[in-house]
Write a protein that holds these residues in place. Structure first.
Motif, PDB file in Angstrom:
ATOM      1  N   LEU B 229       0.715  -1.170   0.104  1.00  9.88           N
ATOM      2  CA  LEU B 229      -0.082   0.051   0.145  1.00  9.88           C
ATOM      3  C   LEU B 229       0.892   1.266  -0.011  1.00  9.88           C
ATOM      4  O   LEU B 229       1.961   1.428   0.849  1.00  9.88           O
ATOM      5  N   LEU B 230       0.537   2.213  -0.709  1.00 11.42           N
ATOM      6  CA  LEU B 230       1.480   3.280  -0.993  1.00 11.42           C
ATOM      7  C   LEU B 230       0.645   4.522  -0.406  1.00 11.42           C
ATOM      8  O   LEU B 230      -0.531   4.819  -0.350  1.00 11.42           O
ATOM      9  N   ASP B 231       1.689   5.423  -0.060  1.00 11.87           N
ATOM     10  CA  ASP B 231       0.967   6.876   0.712  1.00 11.87           C
ATOM     11  C   ASP B 231       0.155   7.393  -0.523  1.00 11.87           C
ATOM     12  O   ASP B 231       0.151   7.414  -1.682  1.00 11.87           O
ATOM     13  N   VAL B 255      -2.662  -2.549 -10.238  1.00 11.01           N
ATOM     14  CA  VAL B 255      -2.426  -1.317  -9.486  1.00 11.01           C
ATOM     15  C   VAL B 255      -3.668  -0.655  -9.578  1.00 11.01           C
ATOM     16  O   VAL B 255      -4.412  -0.519 -10.549  1.00 11.01           O
ATOM     17  N   SER B 256      -4.006  -0.128  -8.393  1.00  8.15           N
ATOM     18  CA  SER B 256      -5.511   0.417  -8.338  1.00  8.15           C
ATOM     19  C   SER B 256      -5.384   1.475  -7.209  1.00  8.15           C
ATOM     20  O   SER B 256      -4.523   1.320  -6.321  1.00  8.15           O
ATOM     21  N   PRO B 257      -6.288   2.543  -7.383  1.00 10.07           N
ATOM     22  CA  PRO B 257      -6.411   3.454  -6.295  1.00 10.07           C
ATOM     23  C   PRO B 257      -7.364   2.771  -5.445  1.00 10.07           C
ATOM     24  O   PRO B 257      -8.030   1.776  -5.598  1.00 10.07           O
ATOM     25  N   THR B 258      -7.014   3.203  -3.874  1.00 10.35           N
ATOM     26  CA  THR B 258      -8.314   2.683  -2.970  1.00 10.35           C
ATOM     27  C   THR B 258      -9.291   3.830  -2.712  1.00 10.35           C
ATOM     28  O   THR B 258      -9.185   5.026  -3.126  1.00 10.35           O
ATOM     29  N   VAL B 259     -10.440   3.460  -2.283  1.00 10.64           N
ATOM     30  CA  VAL B 259     -11.448   4.536  -1.761  1.00 10.64           C
ATOM     31  C   VAL B 259     -10.974   5.375  -0.975  1.00 10.64           C
ATOM     32  O   VAL B 259     -11.449   6.633  -0.830  1.00 10.64           O
ATOM     33  N   VAL B 263      -2.936   4.230  -3.154  1.00 12.81           N
ATOM     34  CA  VAL B 263      -2.946   3.320  -4.332  1.00 12.81           C
ATOM     35  C   VAL B 263      -2.243   1.827  -3.817  1.00 12.81           C
ATOM     36  O   VAL B 263      -1.374   2.048  -2.908  1.00 12.81           O
ATOM     37  N   PHE B 264      -2.573   0.904  -4.423  1.00 13.63           N
ATOM     38  CA  PHE B 264      -1.896  -0.396  -4.022  1.00 13.63           C
ATOM     39  C   PHE B 264      -1.296  -1.252  -5.169  1.00 13.63           C
ATOM     40  O   PHE B 264      -1.884  -0.932  -6.273  1.00 13.63           O
ATOM     41  N   ALA B 265      -0.386  -1.952  -4.877  1.00  9.71           N
ATOM     42  CA  ALA B 265      -0.067  -3.016  -6.067  1.00  9.71           C
ATOM     43  C   ALA B 265      -0.258  -4.453  -5.353  1.00  9.71           C
ATOM     44  O   ALA B 265       0.082  -4.697  -4.210  1.00  9.71           O
ATOM     45  N   GLY B 266      -0.734  -5.203  -6.148  1.00  7.75           N
ATOM     46  CA  GLY B 266      -1.064  -6.629  -5.496  1.00  7.75           C
ATOM     47  C   GLY B 266      -2.252  -7.357  -6.461  1.00  7.75           C
ATOM     48  O   GLY B 266      -2.446  -6.675  -7.103  1.00  7.75           O
ATOM     49  N   PRO B 297       5.361   2.192 -14.922  1.00  3.29           N
ATOM     50  CA  PRO B 297       6.919   2.215 -14.829  1.00  3.29           C
ATOM     51  C   PRO B 297       7.240   3.162 -13.573  1.00  3.29           C
ATOM     52  O   PRO B 297       8.312   2.999 -13.025  1.00  3.29           O
ATOM     53  N   ASP B 298       6.562   4.529 -13.469  1.00  4.68           N
ATOM     54  CA  ASP B 298       7.108   5.211 -12.527  1.00  4.68           C
ATOM     55  C   ASP B 298       6.370   5.277 -11.260  1.00  4.68           C
ATOM     56  O   ASP B 298       6.175   6.320 -10.664  1.00  4.68           O
ATOM     57  N   LEU B 299       5.949   4.147 -10.840  1.00 11.27           N
ATOM     58  CA  LEU B 299       5.378   3.941  -9.666  1.00 11.27           C
ATOM     59  C   LEU B 299       6.272   4.039  -8.516  1.00 11.27           C
ATOM     60  O   LEU B 299       7.473   3.381  -8.516  1.00 11.27           O
ATOM     61  N   HIS B 300       6.231   5.201  -7.475  1.00 13.29           N
ATOM     62  CA  HIS B 300       7.307   5.358  -6.484  1.00 13.29           C
ATOM     63  C   HIS B 300       7.369   4.399  -5.323  1.00 13.29           C
ATOM     64  O   HIS B 300       6.439   4.699  -4.309  1.00 13.29           O
ATOM     65  N   LEU B 301       7.940   3.400  -5.338  1.00 14.82           N
ATOM     66  CA  LEU B 301       7.516   2.403  -4.461  1.00 14.82           C
ATOM     67  C   LEU B 301       8.374   2.566  -3.060  1.00 14.82           C
ATOM     68  O   LEU B 301       8.187   2.023  -2.069  1.00 14.82           O
ATOM     69  N   TYR B 302       9.162   3.643  -3.135  1.00 12.24           N
ATOM     70  CA  TYR B 302       9.650   3.987  -1.647  1.00 12.24           C
ATOM     71  C   TYR B 302       8.525   4.675  -0.733  1.00 12.24           C
ATOM     72  O   TYR B 302       8.867   4.948   0.308  1.00 12.24           O
ATOM     73  N   ASN B 303       7.369   4.945  -1.455  1.00 12.64           N
ATOM     74  CA  ASN B 303       6.408   5.734  -0.759  1.00 12.64           C
ATOM     75  C   ASN B 303       5.315   4.512  -0.303  1.00 12.64           C
ATOM     76  O   ASN B 303       4.407   4.887   0.013  1.00 12.64           O
ATOM     77  N   VAL B 304       5.727   3.214  -0.119  1.00 11.71           N
ATOM     78  CA  VAL B 304       5.166   2.222   0.412  1.00 11.71           C
ATOM     79  C   VAL B 304       4.983   2.616   1.945  1.00 11.71           C
ATOM     80  O   VAL B 304       5.730   3.025   2.604  1.00 11.71           O
ATOM     81  N   ILE B 305       3.452   2.535   2.597  1.00  8.58           N
ATOM     82  CA  ILE B 305       3.293   2.589   3.962  1.00  8.58           C
ATOM     83  C   ILE B 305       3.423   1.464   4.669  1.00  8.58           C
ATOM     84  O   ILE B 305       3.494   1.297   5.781  1.00  8.58           O
ATOM     85  N   THR B 306       2.652   0.390   3.947  1.00  9.70           N
ATOM     86  CA  THR B 306       2.575  -0.950   4.536  1.00  9.70           C
ATOM     87  C   THR B 306       2.354  -1.849   3.618  1.00  9.70           C
ATOM     88  O   THR B 306       2.126  -1.914   2.474  1.00  9.70           O
ATOM     89  N   SER B 307       2.647  -3.149   4.049  1.00  5.46           N
ATOM     90  CA  SER B 307       2.345  -4.299   3.187  1.00  5.46           C
ATOM     91  C   SER B 307       1.732  -5.268   4.048  1.00  5.46           C
ATOM     92  O   SER B 307       2.057  -5.230   5.323  1.00  5.46           O
TER      93      SER B 307
END
Lengths: 122, 491, 419
Positions: B229-231, B255-259, B263-266, B297-307
């Protein structure tokens, strides 16, 4: 040489590696320091390291459950367990003010434990 | 206690069935092994209301997905659950992928999916500027949507509870005995209830519950899916649900936005032995990173807040849901193998199960006082300035922000603790209010949430848990062994 | 609650308190200054930092966090500066409007001639590190554990592993040991610690707590509560080496893996940010890209000494006062400060040349022992300074005399090399 110990000097960020040794005649030699403060530090650490103890004690009837405390000066490192034991048994009543003596001459030292913050009466 | 219907499992399927049956004059209980509802797959999945083109035509999956999709908007409106009809795209990177898109499109037509179209990569990039330049074409399905799976489950349970359903948590079913014309159900902690009908919606344990009841055997294979889950900073990188070409293991990494604006990947897809191993893995994270970047390609995965990861309950015998009255034991309905598209299908599954019960002879008389609406105050963070001012004037606890990252107030936390399905743990409060779900992940607010939970329920801080039994937060007070016979000092 | 203010200070920690006091001393009427603080008390994170070591530079003595804070709180409370605690700022606009809420005043929309941002920082979390494994109770940031122990009096666990050798982690290792917990070890990803040597000696060595450099936590175990962690040595690329995996049983994992400025309000106000500091871009007066908005303390960049926070806040407070009183010269040319080799960031990021010398704060990228710091404008060397050591853990300050800044167009570059 009777004994020798090594320390990292904590006086400044350089972190000199000090070697402190004591000869049979009792003379203490500090090597590896690059300043006078380092020599003093090495000597103190060798002879009788001093530490400040900080902790908190429970407060009765305060607007906060705990008051933070410290030893006013430093105490011998060897005395720390006794100081902690004394703090464990201690409980104070509100109000408490910064600087109030919580435990005088803690653990038989010449240092008082004092409050480091204010706790008002509830 | 004697019930007409007992539903085992408070996931989205069990919750939807309970809420549907609460329209009728029936004594109903939902029993849940976890300390809160929505504590299995329903708390950790993709949150997608699928359009329904990827299910094999003629299956329950195809039927209930498309039907459930059509029901979801109004259901979410009734229950005040977030729902965003943002549409989905399946990407094609190669001619082989494009063949696959065509197959999905034809399947969708057969399944009754509305308004699909196949569009060019450029068309897709115009809507989704961060999409890979390698994308050749896409299947566009505007009927796909996103919601919040645990919020939907909680809302269904709350609405069911308000309409008279008992929600029994920490109720781990240990035995199921059919005596004369009733089921005797015992929990691990010794509680006993009975029911005329039992509905098995036990998720990854559905095969075990079926075996306890003596039904014809089937097998559930737990399949783990990991997510990142991204910031919210990354929340605008995509605005629709982005699928990759499906694999044998599922719908592929999306890859999808959340409500809630993240945004998340999975998910990844890994068949498991352990039904509860929701651990995340380095290899899973690495795979997600690799796959997600193919789409964006330019998803900033350093902005992951949790997995996190969830376990899907996949039926071994066939690629479909198993929803039927048991042929071997009386008054026992299996709702099993509810993996994807289980969330999308839940409202339709509930109707189907209702019909199974009616056909099985359960009299269904409507309750005159049934209310389909969940009372739910708008979250403070969604209020405008005027509404915020009014809320605080009405209840000053709205003026106290506990979770800074998600702007959650003390009023909302207190309300969650006293809600129809009361929150009794830090995670239960988090799922109801979002406190602790933001970028600091509870670093600031968890001590305060613990304090409020202890205060409101009269428990000691040491009894507060993260998610029920064993998940303690603190283990005693400082200087505890010295608190008796202390020296009293007056400062 | 009145609407119009001269200065609105967002945050009542060390930065906000010092900035408000500086405004007042510079001539802003005290009753026209308001401090908005989200916690129940002033003092910010210092209130939970009950260990000593604060204030050596500013007061010449080693105070505890609460004592340090109290010196400023006393001065603020003896003044007519307005303080609103338990008050959360929800929004700041580039029109210098501040939206805040609390239980007594409800929703407030305030407007300030100047705004000082002093929101501090937060800790990096497990999620940001993406540590694989289960998600049990018992994974705490060091600061969260510090609050539980020091403010609430509760122990977060009995057997503890700490990831990261930042100062809060080291301090908590000692604190928890003194309260009877067993701190099994501290893992540090890097070959050096980001904490002070004194803390390594007095917090770890004094208590026989091992510190393993170039180690990290690669997995968290336990279903309900932490039952253990797997640690591993890392290679030169900071990747775990599988043959070194080691399981350590414990019930708690504390994370002390860095701090991040809390700039959500700043970013939402459209203020230009620096991706290196994660704070606003400022000039030497700590003015942001939006006129009349200033930033100081850990919200601007993470400091290692609170004394520097207070001093930076004073700079910002004076500048905010001058801005209101129209004492500041309008900005003419600005000089941008670039990072050269060996430098990870500088504050300020731009300079408005004037009559005063300019202090440039910087952090190095890696340890240099000895080190030479150079400031250049093109080929011209403006200043060179040698030091016996420079490390990323210690913020460096270099003063650039005003006359050196005359006739500089465009940029200056700050670099640090070994030797």
């Amino acid at each position: 040489m009777v004994s020798q110990k090594e320390f990292v000097c904590t006086v400044c960020p350089v972190g000199c590696r000090l070697t402190v040794s004591q000869a049979e005649d009792g003379e203490i030699v500090v090597r590896g320091n690059t300043c006078k403060r380092g020599a003093r530090y090495g000597r103190d650490e060798f002879v009788d390291p001093q530490r400040t103890v900080t902790s908190s004690v429970w407060v009765e009837g305060g607007d906060l459950p705990l008051v933070s405390v410290r030893t006013q000066g430093s105490v011998s490192k060897a005395k720390i367990p006794e100081v902690l034991q004394a703090l464990k048994r201690c409980k104070v009543c509100a109000p408490v003010h910064v600087g109030d003596v919580i435990i005088p001459h803690v653990a038989g030292t010449d240092t008082n434990v004092v409050a480091t913050r204010n706790v008002r009466k509830k | 206690m004697q019930y007409d219907v007992v539903i085992i499992g408070a996931g989205v399927s069990g919750a939807a069935i309970a809420r549907e049956l609460s329209r009728y004059q029936l004594a109903i209980a939902v029993v849940e092994k976890g300390s809160d509802v929505a504590s299995g797959a329903s708390k950790a999945n993709s949150a997608i209301v699928h359009a329904g083109y990827d299910c094999d035509p003629g299956t329950f999956m195809a039927r209930f997905n498309v039907q459930g999709n059509a029901m979801m908007a109004s259901l979410c409106a009734e229950l005040q659950v977030p729902y965003k009809p943002i549409g989905s795209m399946v990407l094609a990177f190669s001619p082989e992928d494009e063949v696959h898109l065509e197959k999905l499109y034809q399947q969708g037509i057969q399944n009754g999916v509305p308004d699909m179209s196949i569009q060019t990569g450029d068309w897709a990039r115009e809507r989704e500027p961060h999409l890979s330049p390698e994308v050749q074409s896409v299947l566009w399905a505007p009927s796909a949507a996103i919601t919040c799976p645990y919020e939907l489950t909680i809302a269904l349970c709350e609405n069911a509870a308000v309409n008279g359903v008992s929600i029994l948590t920490d109720f781990e079913v240990r035995s199921l005995q059919r005596d004369k014309d009733a089921w005797q159900i015992s929990a691990a902690d010794g509680r006993k209830i009975s029911a005329s009908w039992v509905i098995n919606a036990a998720g990854v344990y559905a095969d075990c519950i079926n075996a306890l009841a003596g039904g014809a055997p089937f097998t559930i294979c737990p399949r783990k899916g990991e997510y990142m889950l991204l910031d919210r900073k990354e929340g605008t990188v995509v605005s629709t649900v982005i699928f990759q070409p499906p694999t044998a293991m599922g719908k592929g990494v999306l890859v999808s936005p959340t409500v809630d604006g993240n945004v998340f990947a999975g998910p990844t897809a890994l068949d498991m032995q352990d039904r509860e191993d929701t651990s995340t893995t380095q290899s899973g994270m690495d795979a997600l990173t690799r796959c997600a970047r193919l789409s964006v390609p330019d998803l900033h995965l350093y902005n992951v807040i949790t997995s996190f990861s969830g376990i899907r309950a996949v039926l071994k015998e066939k690629h479909d849901f198993l929803i039927e009255r048991s042929g071997t034991v009386e008054n026992f309905v299996n709702v099993a193998g509810i993996c994807s598209p289980g969330l999308s299908s839940a409202p339709a599954i509930a109707l189907y199960v209702r019909d199974l019960l009616r056909d099985g002879g359960l009299p269904l008389r409507e309750r005159p006082d049934f209310s389909p609406h969940r009372e739910h105050t708008k979250p403070f963070r969604h209020m405008n300035r005027k509404e915020k001012a009014e809320a605080i004037a009405h209840n000053p606890l709205y003026g106290r922000i506990i979770c800074r990252c998600e702007t959650v107030t003390e009023a909302e936390i207190v309300a969650a603790i006293h809600s129809p399905v009361p929150a009794r743990s830090i995670d239960a409060i988090k799922r109801r209010t979002r406190a602790g779900m933001g970028r600091c992940q509870g670093g600031f607010c968890s001590p305060r949430v613990m304090e409020i939970l202890a205060r409101e329920t009269g428990m000691d801080l040491q009894e507060v848990t993260k998610f029920g039994k064993g998940s303690w937060m603190v283990c005693g007070k400082i200087k505890e062994d010295g608190r008796n016979g202390e020296d009293q000092t007056h400062a | 609650m009145r609407k119009e203010w001269d200065v609105i200070v967002v945050g009542g920690g060390p930065a906000g308190l010092a900035a408000a006091l500086a405004c007042s001393e510079r001539g802003i009427p005290q009753e026209n200054i308001v401090i908005l603080e989200r916690d129940r008390q002033l003092g910010g994170i210092l209130q939970q930092c009950i260990h000593h070591g604060f204030g050596l530079h500013l007061f010449g003595e080693e105070l505890t966090g609460p004592e340090y804070a109290q010196r400023f709180i006393d001065r603020v409370q003896d003044s007519s500066i307005v303080c609103k605690t338990d008050t959360m700022v929800l929004e700041i606009t580039n029109q210098r409007e501040v939206v805040a809420v609390n239980a007594q005043d409800g929703l407030m929309v305030l407007s300030g001639k100047a705004i000082i941002l002093a929101m501090g920082c937060r800790e990096r979390t497990r999620g940001a590190l993406n540590i694989p494994g289960t998600r049990p109770a018992g994974v705490y940031t060091a600061g969260c554990a510090q609050r539980l122990v020091n403010m609430e009096g509760y122990m977060p666990g009995k057997e503890i592993v700490i990831l990261g050798s930042g100062d809060i982690g080291l301090i908590m290792a000692r604190r928890l040991t003194w309260e009877g917990a067993k701190v099994k070890l501290v893992c540090e990803l890097m070959p050096y610690s980001s904490g002070l040597t004194r803390n390594i000696v007095q917090c770890l060595e004094d208590n026989d707590i091992p510190l393993r450099f170039e180690h990290t936590v690669v997995q968290i175990h336990g279903k309900s509560r932490v039952e253990g962690v797997t640690i591993a040595r890392v290679d030169g690329d900071r990747k775990p080496i599988p043959s070194t995996f080691e399981y350590i049983p414990c019930d708690t994992l504390l994370l002390s893996v860095g701090l991040l400025p809390e700039n959500e309000l700043t970013e939402a106000a459209g203020i230009q940010m620096d991706s290196r500091t994660k704070g606003a871009m400022v000039d030497q007066h700590r003015q942001c890209s939006v006129e009349g908005i200033f930033a100081c303390g850990n919200v601007l960049h993470v400091h290692d000494l609170v004394d520097n926070v207070s001093m930076e806040a004073q700079t910002a407070g004076i500048a905010a006062a001058d801005y209101i009183m129209q004492d500041r010269k309008p900005e003419g040319i600005t000089v941008s400060v670039q990072n050269g080799s060996g430098v990870s960031y500088t504050v300020p990021q731009r300079i408005v040349p004037g009559d005063e010398d300019v202090d440039i704060y910087l952090r190095t990228r890696g340890v240099f022992k000895p080190a030479t710091l150079t400031i250049q404008a093109g080929d011209k060397t403006l200043l060179q300074k040698k030091k016996s050591v420079m490390t990323p853990g210690e913020m460096e300050k270099v003063t650039l005399p005003a006359e050196k800044l005359q006739d500089i167009a465009g940029t200056i570059t700050v670099s640090v090399i070994g030797g």
